[in-house]
Design an enzyme around this catalytic site. Structure first.
Site, short mmCIF file in Angstrom:
data_model
loop_
_atom_site.label_atom_id
_atom_site.label_comp_id
_atom_site.label_asym_id
_atom_site.label_seq_id
_atom_site.Cartn_x
_atom_site.Cartn_y
_atom_site.Cartn_z
N ARG A 113 120.18 -28.77 67.53
CA ARG A 113 119.36 -29.12 68.59
C ARG A 113 120.39 -28.85 70.02
NH1 ARG A 113 116.33 -34.74 70.35
NH2 ARG A 113 114.82 -33.65 69.00
N HIS A 140 110.10 -26.65 70.05
CA HIS A 140 110.21 -27.75 69.34
C HIS A 140 109.55 -27.62 67.86
CE1 HIS A 140 111.73 -31.54 67.94
NE2 HIS A 140 111.00 -32.27 68.70
N GLN A 143 108.85 -30.40 65.28
CA GLN A 143 107.73 -31.55 65.80
C GLN A 143 106.22 -30.67 65.27
OE1 GLN A 143 108.32 -34.40 67.56
NE2 GLN A 143 106.03 -34.64 66.98
N ASP A 235 103.22 -34.90 76.51
CA ASP A 235 104.69 -35.12 76.29
C ASP A 235 105.36 -35.65 77.56
OD1 ASP A 235 107.42 -34.89 75.34
OD2 ASP A 235 107.52 -32.82 75.53
N CYS A 275 104.89 -36.61 71.00
CA CYS A 275 106.03 -36.54 69.98
C CYS A 275 106.91 -37.68 70.12
CB CYS A 275 106.41 -35.27 70.38
SG CYS A 275 107.37 -35.24 71.92
N ARG A 303 107.70 -36.35 60.46
CA ARG A 303 108.81 -35.57 60.78
C ARG A 303 109.50 -35.53 59.35
NH1 ARG A 303 110.86 -34.77 65.87
NH2 ARG A 303 112.19 -33.51 64.73
N1 NVA Z 1 110.00 -32.19 75.72
C1 NVA Z 1 110.84 -33.10 75.35
C2 NVA Z 1 110.64 -33.34 74.01
C3 NVA Z 1 111.62 -34.56 73.25
C4 NVA Z 1 111.51 -34.70 71.86
C5 NVA Z 1 112.49 -32.61 75.71
O1 NVA Z 1 112.81 -31.64 75.47
O2 NVA Z 1 113.20 -33.62 76.01
N1 CP Z 2 110.16 -36.24 68.93
C1 CP Z 2 111.39 -36.05 68.82
O1 CP Z 2 112.22 -34.96 68.54
O2 CP Z 2 112.12 -37.20 68.85
P1 CP Z 2 113.87 -37.44 69.26
O3 CP Z 2 114.14 -36.75 70.62
O4 CP Z 2 114.24 -38.96 69.27
O5 CP Z 2 114.47 -36.57 68.04
#
Ligand code: NVA
Ligand code: CP
Length: 318
Positions: A113, A140, A143, A235, A275, A303
């Protein structure tokens, strides 16, 4: 394939999952079928990763991704190694390439990540083991697997369904565009002007949709986008790394809030998705998030199942 481009250790035949577009429509269906089977009978797969380890590297916070991957690997008999970048030499300037080469000598797959998509591509080029994108600024894709599985579970098949996403044209929107197109859905993205998904992703999704019978629409009209939708998804308005823009964004996003008014414009059996993490009262109302059309907690659970299937698929152990 990206393998071999940047690192002496790369295996040109290995499979990575950096984007939904790394899976063909057939791969995606096969992977979701496997996830269904694993969800129905988890014990049948409990030794599938015996003797194997998976590194889970985080350069951003996580709740769902971290726990679902860690538990998922353990449920398959493997050993998850959770690494926060601040505790790695990566956090002190060791390169992503050297980190990838090092981890490849110890583990069988690397899940990352991070911020820029390019970091994943560089890692995948240097690592000799499969690399998975567990969220970047660009996509993502893990997801999207859970989201499409959730839609399939409810409707029997996503083909022909209308998936509307409201809000920021961000990483989650990009992966939903690609996954919706791959599975033959009509994907509608409604954003404020200036927050559209990037044109290359929209173009690529439209190209895929032309092959699968789906379609892609980008609009600035949330009501038009919600009309007749089978799925309404949203989101956060400010993603991780965009915290400084949160106040400015909060001025332009409110008409894209997933509200009861928009739910009423959608199909009567619409699925409400997010998500997570969510901000009730911002991108979604508490009434809708906690209401009868919400399948958000199924998304959370899925997930786990989809990522377990993904690891077996990438490692050739399906
Ligand atoms: N768009 C959000 C998704 C979190 C799972 C982010 O990147 O923070
Ligand atoms: N949806 C998702 O990826 O959640 P987290 O940021 O908690 O991993």
């Amino acid at each position: 394939m990206r393998g071999g481009r940047l690192g002496i250790d790369s295996d040109p035949m290995k499979r990575d999952y950096l984007s939904v577009d790394d899976l063909s429509p057939e791969d995606l269906t096969g992977l979701l079928d496997l996830a269904d089977a694993m969800k129905a009978d988890p014990t049948a797969y409990r030794d599938r990763l015996a003797g194997r380890a998976v590194a889970l590297v985080f350069e951003k916070p996580s709740t769902r991704t971290r726990v679902s991957f860690e538990v998922g690997v353990a449920q398959l008999g493997g050993h998850p190694v959770v690494l926060n970048s601040s505790e790695l030499q990566l956090g002190r300037g060791e390169t992503i390439e050297d980190t990838g080469r090092t981890l490849s000598r110890y583990v069988d797959a690397i899940v990352l990540r991070t911020f820029e998509q390019e970091r994943l591509e560089v890692l995948a080029g240097a690592a000799s083991v499969p690399v998975v994108n567990s969220l970047s600024d660009f996509e993502h894709p893990c997801q999207a697997l859970a989201d499409v599985l959730t839609i399939r579970e409810r409707f029997g098949g996503p083909g022909g369904k209308i998936l509307t996403y409201l809000g920021d044209g961000n990483n989650v929107a990009h992966s939903l565009l690609l996954a919706g197109a791959k599975t033959g859905m009509t994907v509608r993205i409604a954003t404020p002007p200036g927050f559209e998904p990037i044109p290359q992703v929209v173009h690529r999704a439209a190209e895929i949709a032309a092959e699968t019978g789906g379609s892609v629409e980008v609009t600035h009209d949330p009501e038009q986008a919600a009309k007749g939708a089978d799925v309404l998804s949203t989101d956060v308005w400010a993603s991780m790394g965009q915290e400084a823009e949160a106040d400015e964004r909060a001025l332009v996003f409110p008409i894209f809030q997933l509200s009861q008014q928009l739910v009423e414009l959608a199909a009567p059996d619409v699925l409400v998705m997010h998500c997570l993490p969510a901000h009730r009262g911002q991108e979604i109302t508490a009434e809708v998030m906690d209401g009868p059309r919400s399948v958000i907690w199924d998304q959370v659970e899925n997930r786990l199942h989809t990522q377990k299937a993904l690891l077996l698929f990438l490692l050739g152990l399906a």
